[in-house]
Design a protein around this motif. Structure first.
Motif, PDB file in Angstrom:
ATOM      1  N   CYS A  20       0.863  -1.184   0.000  1.00  0.00           N
ATOM      2  CA  CYS A  20       0.000   0.000   0.000  1.00  0.00           C
ATOM      3  C   CYS A  20       0.902   1.238   0.000  1.00  0.00           C
ATOM      4  O   CYS A  20       2.020   1.205   0.514  1.00  0.00           O
ATOM      5  CB  CYS A  20      -0.949   0.009   1.193  1.00  0.00           C
ATOM      6  SG  CYS A  20      -0.135  -0.126   2.801  1.00  0.00           S
ATOM      7  N   GLY A  73      -3.738   0.935  -3.151  1.00  0.00           N
ATOM      8  CA  GLY A  73      -3.637  -0.443  -2.680  1.00  0.00           C
ATOM      9  C   GLY A  73      -4.657  -1.303  -3.377  1.00  0.00           C
ATOM     10  O   GLY A  73      -5.509  -0.814  -4.112  1.00  0.00           O
ATOM     11  N   TYR A 113      -3.905   2.236   5.668  1.00  0.00           N
ATOM     12  CA  TYR A 113      -4.353   0.875   5.346  1.00  0.00           C
ATOM     13  C   TYR A 113      -4.752   0.123   6.613  1.00  0.00           C
ATOM     14  O   TYR A 113      -5.811  -0.533   6.659  1.00  0.00           O
ATOM     15  CB  TYR A 113      -3.235   0.149   4.608  1.00  0.00           C
ATOM     16  CG  TYR A 113      -3.617  -1.194   4.050  1.00  0.00           C
ATOM     17  CD1 TYR A 113      -4.340  -1.305   2.873  1.00  0.00           C
ATOM     18  CD2 TYR A 113      -3.215  -2.370   4.691  1.00  0.00           C
ATOM     19  CE1 TYR A 113      -4.681  -2.545   2.354  1.00  0.00           C
ATOM     20  CE2 TYR A 113      -3.545  -3.608   4.173  1.00  0.00           C
ATOM     21  CZ  TYR A 113      -4.278  -3.690   3.007  1.00  0.00           C
ATOM     22  OH  TYR A 113      -4.608  -4.920   2.494  1.00  0.00           O
TER      23      TYR A 113
END
Length: 394
Positions: A37, A150, A196
């Motif tokens: 990510c 991501g 994330y």
């Protein structure tokens, strides 16, 4: 209205057995995945607005990281992307801004092709505008463009997490007020680096925490049962709260009136509160309630968690809600028909017996039809039917 989105209960929970994915998608869902990510933040300046002294100095020092258009300029502040990929992202964002596709405070998600191992990734970008001065109310404003990348283009994307990402970006506002972002390393960068973990992984953490007890949380979410955590840290409490909110049907049936009536009915009984004691591993549950419908989804969640796949877990959760909504709509249709037909009442009884979620559906139906005496009478008959034990087989 939801039938086109999920074909059947079995299709919803057995992703690995479906035939309508291509081989690449099956591979993406079926294997244990480890996704990278990235984040990037840009300074956005409308060229017709009057740039402040610190922004001019910032642009001069970062001239090689600035893209200028007729109406705006975009200057790199910080990024976790590889050096060769960031200019590609900046070009993409500039095109989106030039087309007016980024609205202030509202995130936009698309697939972008970058020079990174994943090549095509889901990209969330949001324009955070600074407040415009009274002296120049019509001037193009300044602000920041925040990008999170991501997932992938093959279904493992960021779309289901759009609301969480919008909220997470808004939490950055207060940290972007210092001149030249002097708090970049102490506040902004650490915050961006955690997007994330904070916005995508919470469902995964909850399933990992409770394992097969996930059915109790699912039932609590559908029935609007309050969940109380003890001996738990704040992050776990927030994760469970967000899971319950994501799994509930709040706001989807007759808006707030039904939810208010249902919550009032539930809270009248103090024994309905689901209690989770996190001092043990795994946590200890008290006052647990589940049903066959919620139990049938346990393995799907465990499979998603075993693959470390938060995107699949979110899709399973959305399918769970869609199936519950479909059953709720079916029950409402049967209740309306049962007001005029005893056969429809019989069909309604068979439906409730077969769906495995009769207790929750009737609870929601009673709250929604509280001002309709005839419907309440039929719901009362159905509740009595569900209380009777099924006839023994010869």
């Amino acid at each position: 209205m939801f039938t086109s989105q999920t074909s059947s209960f079995q299709d919803s929970i057995d992703v690995e057995e479906r035939d309508d994915f291509d081989n690449e998608e099956i591979s993406g869902y079926g294997q244990k995945i480890q996704l990278n990510c990235y984040y990037t933040i840009y300074l956005y300046q409308g060229t017709r607005s009057e740039a402040s002294g610190e922004n001019v100095a910032w642009n001069q020092r970062r001239a090689d990281s600035t893209t200028s258009q007729e109406d705006f300029s975009l200057t790199l502040i910080d990024s976790s992307l590889p050096p060769e990929a960031e200019p590609e992202l900046r070009t993409y964002i500039s095109r989106r801004l030039g087309k007016g596709a980024l609205l202030g405070g509202m995130g936009n998600i698309a697939t972008v092709e970058l020079s990174i191992p994943e090549q095509g990734v889901g990209c969330y970008c949001c324009l955070l505008e600074q407040e415009r001065s009274p002296e120049q109310p019509d001037a193009d404003g300044n602000g920041y463009v925040v990008c999170f990348m991501g997932g992938s283009e093959k279904g493992l994307n960021l779309y289901p997490f759009a609301l969480e990402l919008d909220k997470y970006v808004q939490g950055l506002h207060s940290s972007l007020q210092t001149p030249e972002l002097q708090n970049l390393e102490t506040e902004v960068r650490p915050y961006l680096s955690q997007w994330y973990e904070e916005s995508v992984m919470h469902i995964y953490r909850v399933v990992q925490l409770v394992q097969s007890n996930i059915s109790f949380l699912l039932h609590a979410a559908l029935s609007q049962t309050h969940v109380e955590l003890s001996n738990s840290d704040e992050r776990t409490k927030a994760d469970v709260s967000r899971f319950i909110k994501a799994a509930s049907l709040q706001g989807l049936s007759q808006q707030d009136a039904t939810t208010a009536s249902l919550c009032k009915a539930v809270t009248e009984d103090t024994h309905t509160e689901l209690i989770i004691d996190c001092s043990t591993s795994p946590p200890t549950f008290s006052n647990t309630v589940s049903n066959r419908f919620c139990d049938d989804w346990i393995q799907a969640f465990l499979n998603g968690a075993e693959r470390c796949n938060p995107f699949l877990l979110r899709q399973i959760l959305e399918n769970f809600k869609l199936k519950a909504i479909q059953d709720m709509n079916s029950l409402k249709r049967f209740v309306r028909q049962a007001e005029m037909s005893h056969y429809a009442l019989f069909r309604c009884c068979l439906f409730l017996q077969g769906c495995g979620n009769g207790d929750v559906l009737l609870q929601n139906a009673r709250a929604e039809h509280s001002d309709l005496p005839e419907a309440c009478s039929i719901i009362g008959v159905l509740e009595e039917f569900l209380k009777e034990p099924p006839p023994a087989r010869a």
